[in-house]
Write an enzyme that holds these catalytic residues in place. Sequence first.
Site, PDB file in Angstrom:
ATOM      1  N   GLN A  29      34.617  32.581  38.498  1.00  0.00           N
ATOM      2  CA  GLN A  29      34.526  33.270  39.777  1.00  0.00           C
ATOM      3  C   GLN A  29      33.272  32.817  40.497  1.00  0.00           C
ATOM      4  O   GLN A  29      32.286  32.434  39.884  1.00  0.00           O
ATOM      5  CB  GLN A  29      34.582  34.782  39.624  1.00  0.00           C
ATOM      6  N   GLY A  30      33.379  32.844  41.811  1.00  0.00           N
ATOM      7  CA  GLY A  30      32.273  32.460  42.663  1.00  0.00           C
ATOM      8  C   GLY A  30      32.138  33.455  43.789  1.00  0.00           C
ATOM      9  O   GLY A  30      33.133  34.006  44.277  1.00  0.00           O
ATOM     10  N   TYR A  31      30.914  33.694  44.179  1.00  0.00           N
ATOM     11  CA  TYR A  31      30.616  34.669  45.217  1.00  0.00           C
ATOM     12  C   TYR A  31      30.408  33.957  46.553  1.00  0.00           C
ATOM     13  O   TYR A  31      29.583  33.060  46.651  1.00  0.00           O
ATOM     14  CB  TYR A  31      29.381  35.484  44.838  1.00  0.00           C
ATOM     15  N   VAL A  32      31.180  34.358  47.562  1.00  0.00           N
ATOM     16  CA  VAL A  32      31.063  33.798  48.897  1.00  0.00           C
ATOM     17  C   VAL A  32      29.862  34.424  49.602  1.00  0.00           C
ATOM     18  O   VAL A  32      29.105  33.743  50.285  1.00  0.00           O
ATOM     19  CB  VAL A  32      32.358  34.036  49.714  1.00  0.00           C
TER      20      VAL A  32
END
Length: 103
Positions: A29-32
């Site tokens: 997962q990656g945070y925008v």
Amino acid sequence: MATPLEIERKFLVPALPDLSAARPSALRQGYVTQLQDSVEVRLRQSDDTHVLCLKSGEGIVRTEREITIEAAQFDLLWPQTEGRRIEKTRWTGRLDDGHTFEL
């Protein structure tokens, strides 16, 4: 329609449960959004599922909305998460008392 809520509780366990019957899932997962933003927008890939998630609120009870997106959409947005990514294996199984655990 009721607003979807997430109630997130975390526990420190004295010993790992038996994972032999648990199901592993590769997760990234990656945070925008940035850490200081009041709303959290993240991308998550779990096995072959791709999700865009928006969270808001404070504490252990927060509003959460998830939208399933196509892999191509995920790939288009993924570069925006550079430097704010997590990769892990999530194990899901049942405890002796019937509760589900995620580790």
